[in-house]
Design an enzyme around this catalytic site. Structure first.
Site, PDB file in Angstrom:
ATOM      1  N   PHE A  46       0.819  -1.219   0.000  1.00 18.83           N
ATOM      2  CA  PHE A  46       0.000   0.000   0.000  1.00 18.83           C
ATOM      3  C   PHE A  46       0.852   1.269   0.000  1.00 18.83           C
ATOM      4  O   PHE A  46       0.389   2.325   0.392  1.00 18.83           O
ATOM      5  CB  PHE A  46      -1.000   0.006   1.173  1.00 18.83           C
ATOM      6  CG  PHE A  46      -2.225  -0.830   0.912  1.00 18.83           C
ATOM      7  CD1 PHE A  46      -3.424  -0.238   0.558  1.00 18.83           C
ATOM      8  CD2 PHE A  46      -2.168  -2.211   0.988  1.00 18.83           C
ATOM      9  CE1 PHE A  46      -4.549  -1.007   0.292  1.00 18.83           C
ATOM     10  CE2 PHE A  46      -3.289  -2.992   0.726  1.00 18.83           C
ATOM     11  CZ  PHE A  46      -4.476  -2.380   0.375  1.00 18.83           C
TER      12      PHE A  46
ATOM     13  N   CYS B 157     -15.701   0.805  -0.945  1.00 18.66           N
ATOM     14  CA  CYS B 157     -15.408   0.626   0.481  1.00 18.66           C
ATOM     15  C   CYS B 157     -14.626   1.783   1.079  1.00 18.66           C
ATOM     16  O   CYS B 157     -15.148   2.519   1.907  1.00 18.66           O
ATOM     17  CB  CYS B 157     -14.662  -0.695   0.699  1.00 18.66           C
ATOM     18  SG  CYS B 157     -15.683  -2.160   0.438  1.00 18.66           S
TER      19      CYS B 157
END
Length: 439
Positions: free
Chosen positions: A253, A264
């Site tokens: 990430f 989401c």
């Protein structure tokens, strides 16, 4: 066990088929007749690797069926609530209409001893309210909260082989009964020694939103560093590699680029902020507002970069956009950064053609004003610039030499830092990416 799954969208359909794969007798219930009809024919109403095969296999066993009638959930002992909690129009808060409607409909078929298992991502405090409703209407029926942690593109794997189980349980003997029932329905997963966290309702509800908020913060952090790299001449990819070797940070990430989208992360961090405000703890999450702002700035910067590459004006320039889904291995275009950028480019006068391996049909329905192509080569024909905005493997593996013969100008903007910069520059392309020096 006899199991019902209420809501057969992305989460519910995968969960229903996975429960049947584990050996349970499952009925999936949804109000959308077209969706139910497709699922009955083993046709997935969304793109998810491996799901259609799982669906066909479990339907063939006879253990899985789908219905539009809540009465067909009668006789099940566990009822999974898997409906969506979208962002309210004009607000940050989550729209709880579908969750409340699902539980109310279940009250028609619940019997004492049944277990309602909430899997939807909800604001903290929801489970306690719903538990009171269930206890009042059907004494002896219980409610637990069992959040999901699916990654689109890996949903089947994440359901059958999760990295953890979280049980939000009522206190006392009721909690012990509920835990035993959950352990039974998840028996193959529990038997593998999968980590399990048993906790109260509030903690279980917060786990998913806290996890998504952390991931969103990590993405926005590296994108903030990308802004600084552009100002200083530093290289954000090398920066991420260097700090990622610290195991307290990790490399996952930390891929700078166009930022996050989907159904989401954006709505979950906004709902988290809204709920914190309702609880009088809004200052605890003010940092998430900047996380959101950084994320949205990436889209603006990509348009600016495209304009720079196109000699200062997008008017009349042919631009190919590779990618429409918010992430690879998905046809989900909710809050897609790629489509948002494509639309902005078109508004500024560019002639835009969009392509995607899975999301073109969804994109045409939601963004009919854009032009679409079936392949990267078709989208890039005579293009003045090519933007890679979703990091599909097909785009990572493009041959820059062969692809260069299709375009009018060899100018590529790598919106996901997914391409081999050296290979593309060696093939004569001008390479630009967020947070990296031009090549």
């Amino acid at each position: 066990m006899k199991v019902s799954v209420i809501g057969c969208g992305y989460l519910g359909a995968v969960h229903a088929a996975s429960m049947a794969e584990m050996g349970h007798e499952v009925v999936g219930v949804d109000v959308d007749e077209r969706k139910v009809a497709a699922l009955r024919e083993a046709k997935a109403p969304f793109y998810e690797p491996g799901f259609e095969e799982l669906l066909a296999r479990t339907l063939a066993t006879g253990r899985l069926r789908f219905s539009t009638d809540i009465a067909d959930a009668s006789g099940s002992v566990l009822h999974f609530v898997c409906v969506g909690t979208p962002q309210k129009r004009g607000e940050y808060a989550a729209d709880m209409h579908f969750v409340e409607a699902a539980v109310e409909s279940l009250l028609q078929v619940l019997t004492p001893g049944d277990l309602v298992v909430g899997k939807s991502t909800v604001p903290v405090g929801t489970a306690a309210q719903l538990a009171d409703m269930v206890a009042e209407k059907v004494p002896g029926a219980l409610l637990v909260w069992n959040p999901e942690f699916l990654r689109e593109g890996f949903a089947v794997q994440d359901t059958l082989h999760p990295d953890r189980l979280v049980y939000g349980l009522p206190e006392g003997p009721d909690g012990e009964v509920a835990e035993r029932m959950l352990d039974e329905v998840y028996a193959p997963i529990v038997a593998r020694g999968t980590p399990k966290v048993t906790t109260d309702y509030a903690t279980a509800e917060m786990v998913k939103t806290a996890a998504n908020s952390f991931l969103a913060t990590k993405i926005s952090f590296i994108n903030a560093m990308a802004e600084l790299c552009e100002a200083t001449g530093a290289d954000v990819k090398l920066l991420a590699d260097a700090i990622g070797y610290d195991d307290r940070i990790g490399r996952k990430f930390l891929n700078a680029g166009l930022g996050f989208g989907g159904g989401c992360l954006p709505k979950d961090i906004r709902a988290f902020m809204a709920r914190a405000g309702e609880l009088g703890a809004d200052q605890a999450l003010t940092f998430l507002r900047e996380v959101d702002n950084i994320n949205m700035r990436r889209r603006i910067r990509m348009v600016e970069l495209a304009r720079e590459v196109c000699d200062g004006s997008l008017l009349g320039k042919r631009v190919a956009v590779l990618g429409a889904a918010f992430k690879p291995d998905s046809d989900d275009i909710r809050d897609s950064p790629a489509l948002n950028v494509a639309a902005q480019l078109q508004l500024q006068g560019a002639v835009v053609r969009v392509t995607d391996p899975a999301a073109v049909d969804n994109s045409r329905r939601q963004w009919p004003q854009l032009d679409y192509a079936d392949t990267a080569e078709e989208a890039a024909e005579r293009a003045d610039a090519v933007l890679v905005l979703t990091e599909w493997t097909q785009y990572r593996e493009l041959d820059p030499v062969a692809f260069g013969k299709v375009v009018a100008q060899k100018r590529v903007l790598d919106g996901r830092n997914a391409l081999d910069r050296e290979a593309w520059t060696a093939a004569g392309w001008t390479y630009r990416a967020l947070g990296r020096r031009s090549g």
